[in-house]
Design an enzyme around this catalytic site. Sequence first.
Site, PDB file in Angstrom:
ATOM      1  N   LYS A   1       0.769  -1.396   0.005  1.00 30.28           N
ATOM      2  CA  LYS A   1       0.036  -0.104  -0.084  1.00 30.28           C
ATOM      3  C   LYS A   1       0.904   1.240   0.157  1.00 30.28           C
ATOM      4  O   LYS A   1       1.694   1.406   0.767  1.00 30.28           O
ATOM      5  CB  LYS A   1      -0.988  -0.254   0.985  1.00 30.28           C
ATOM      6  CG  LYS A   1      -2.133   1.006   1.341  1.00 30.28           C
ATOM      7  CD  LYS A   1      -3.006   0.910   2.343  1.00 30.28           C
ATOM      8  CE  LYS A   1      -2.495   1.146   3.699  1.00 30.28           C
ATOM      9  NZ  LYS A   1      -3.690   1.115   4.688  1.00 30.28           N
TER      10      LYS A   1
ATOM     11  N   ASP B   1     -12.389   2.891  12.394  1.00 28.80           N
ATOM     12  CA  ASP B   1     -12.700   2.787  11.198  1.00 28.80           C
ATOM     13  C   ASP B   1     -13.314   1.337  10.586  1.00 28.80           C
ATOM     14  O   ASP B   1     -12.876   0.865   9.636  1.00 28.80           O
ATOM     15  CB  ASP B   1     -12.012   3.351  10.142  1.00 28.80           C
ATOM     16  CG  ASP B   1     -12.465   3.853   8.585  1.00 28.80           C
ATOM     17  OD1 ASP B   1     -13.646   3.886   8.857  1.00 28.80           O
ATOM     18  OD2 ASP B   1     -11.733   3.862   7.878  1.00 28.80           O
TER      19      ASP B   1
END
Length: 210
Positions: free
Chosen positions: A58, A155
């Site tokens: 990522k 989240d």
Amino acid sequence: MEPVTTKNESPYTFKPNEFPLFEFQVLAKATDHFFLTETSWDKAGLGKLPEGQEIAVKRLSRASRQGLEELMNEVVVFSKLQHRNLVRVLGCCIEGEERLLVYEYMPNKSLDAYLFDPSKQKILDWKTRFNIMEGISRGLLYLHRDSSPKIIHRDLKASNILLDDNLNPKISDFGLARVFEANEDAAETRRVVGTYGYMSPEYAMEGYFS
């Protein structure tokens, strides 16, 4: 974001010998430069290390200051966590302006790909759904009660639940996580972060989380 800190330490402190650092060129070659075209924080390039291990990389957009803070938060958090229902981070790359995280490869991608794709929903029979719910619950229980330090994800949503070969769930993306001290069970913030629709009402409206 409220960064990870400990007494007498600056934010984002971690020990390199406890969290491996990868060279940028190694990751670029491993992913065939796939991630170099990605600018979004939630995009990952798939690749293979020289020894054959499959990975997901990522990459942080160079223009995103918030993303840099999130990456360093995730590095510190992951360097302290080990559980079968948490995605394993193999290391990171902090080289020049480049900021990357290296994850274990999760072949079945994220849970939302199954929940919102009619052709894949049939794969999620009741037994599989129960196993996924149980695994997520075990991961959260570890984060909230058994890990040191205790972690609030902030989240948690279907796109942050990754699935392995056998559709076992692993919680990922700790960029917005909050670390609690040993004697803390709840906190309040004036800066609510996360994804509306997945937040508890008291957090979305009052900034209270526990």
